[in-house]
Design an enzyme around this catalytic site. Sequence first.
Site, PDB file in Angstrom:
ATOM      1  N   ARG A  19       2.901   5.035   6.391  1.00 35.68           N
ATOM      2  CA  ARG A  19       3.279   4.343   7.624  1.00 35.68           C
ATOM      3  C   ARG A  19       3.818   2.938   7.379  1.00 35.68           C
ATOM      4  NH1 ARG A  19      -2.513   4.965  10.281  1.00 35.68           N
ATOM      5  NH2 ARG A  19      -2.983   4.345   8.120  1.00 35.68           N
ATOM      6  N   ASP A  79       0.446   3.793   1.701  1.00 32.44           N
ATOM      7  CA  ASP A  79       0.388   4.424   3.021  1.00 32.44           C
ATOM      8  C   ASP A  79       1.795   4.748   3.531  1.00 32.44           C
ATOM      9  OD1 ASP A  79       0.212   4.620   6.016  1.00 32.44           O
ATOM     10  OD2 ASP A  79      -1.902   4.220   5.616  1.00 32.44           O
ATOM     11  N   CYS A 125      -6.433  -0.104   7.008  1.00 34.52           N
ATOM     12  CA  CYS A 125      -6.138   0.546   5.727  1.00 34.52           C
ATOM     13  C   CYS A 125      -7.275   1.493   5.333  1.00 34.52           C
ATOM     14  CB  CYS A 125      -5.943  -0.516   4.654  1.00 34.52           C
ATOM     15  SG  CYS A 125      -5.634   0.144   2.998  1.00 34.52           S
ATOM     16  N   CYS A 166       0.842  -1.189   0.000  1.00 29.60           N
ATOM     17  CA  CYS A 166       0.000   0.000   0.000  1.00 29.60           C
ATOM     18  C   CYS A 166       0.879   1.241   0.000  1.00 29.60           C
ATOM     19  CB  CYS A 166      -0.905  -0.009   1.234  1.00 29.60           C
ATOM     20  SG  CYS A 166      -2.055   1.381   1.312  1.00 29.60           S
ATOM     21  N   HIS A 177      -2.103  -3.858   5.112  1.00 30.05           N
ATOM     22  CA  HIS A 177      -1.839  -3.430   6.489  1.00 30.05           C
ATOM     23  C   HIS A 177      -3.140  -3.152   7.224  1.00 30.05           C
ATOM     24  CE1 HIS A 177      -2.729   0.922   5.999  1.00 30.05           C
ATOM     25  NE2 HIS A 177      -2.325   0.727   4.770  1.00 30.05           N
TER      26      HIS A 177
END
Length: 224
Positions: A47, A45, A102, A43, A99
């Site tokens: 993080r 993302d 999400c 992803c 993750h």
Amino acid sequence: MSTELNELFESNRRWAAEVEQREPGFFSRLLKQQTPQYLWIGCADSRVPANELVDLLPGDLFVHRNIANVVVPSDLNALSVIQYAVDALRVRHIIVVGHSNCGGVKAALNNLRVGLADNWLRHIQDVRNTHRAFLDHVPAERRVDALVELNVLEQARNVCRTTIVEDAWQRGQEVVIHGWVYGLHNGLLEDLRMTVAGIDDIEPAHARAVEAVQQRYLGDQASD
């Protein structure tokens, strides 16, 4: 606020110096070749930094990221990455990594409109719809993570079904597909046991992995 982002350049110089001190000549060697054994499809993302999660240096991990780690036959970007990784770099493992919590999966689950990405998230809504009966029985606070895991399994299966991977298997090239999930709450990766090394393994591995997700979230209810 800096308009030149000098703090990032300073961090970069510090990082490069630390790497070179730890492994003298690292960047000179890296310049000559990249020989990663792994393709990470994750992803976007911020993080979820792929290299850091598995403590690998640049050159060890080939990475493709998009919203909610989706792989579909119409995405020439993802397919080009997979093709280069398999045919040129000869990676041995392709790992699809979702993750917890999400945002893309949450939007797809709850029909939240976020803009242009809504069209991309339709692929995850297809996964949701396929497993709606199961998801409806999962406690609301765990439903996003359940769909995260199911989405990983579906996207890993999609990787297996690409002509790129199928052709690699046909010619006897070793490529293993994996489905993992990363916990934002604890920093740990979990193997969802969607591990496929050949075309005949795809559906049995997917079925076993889906059943394992159902057992994990519903326990004995999953078999009712």
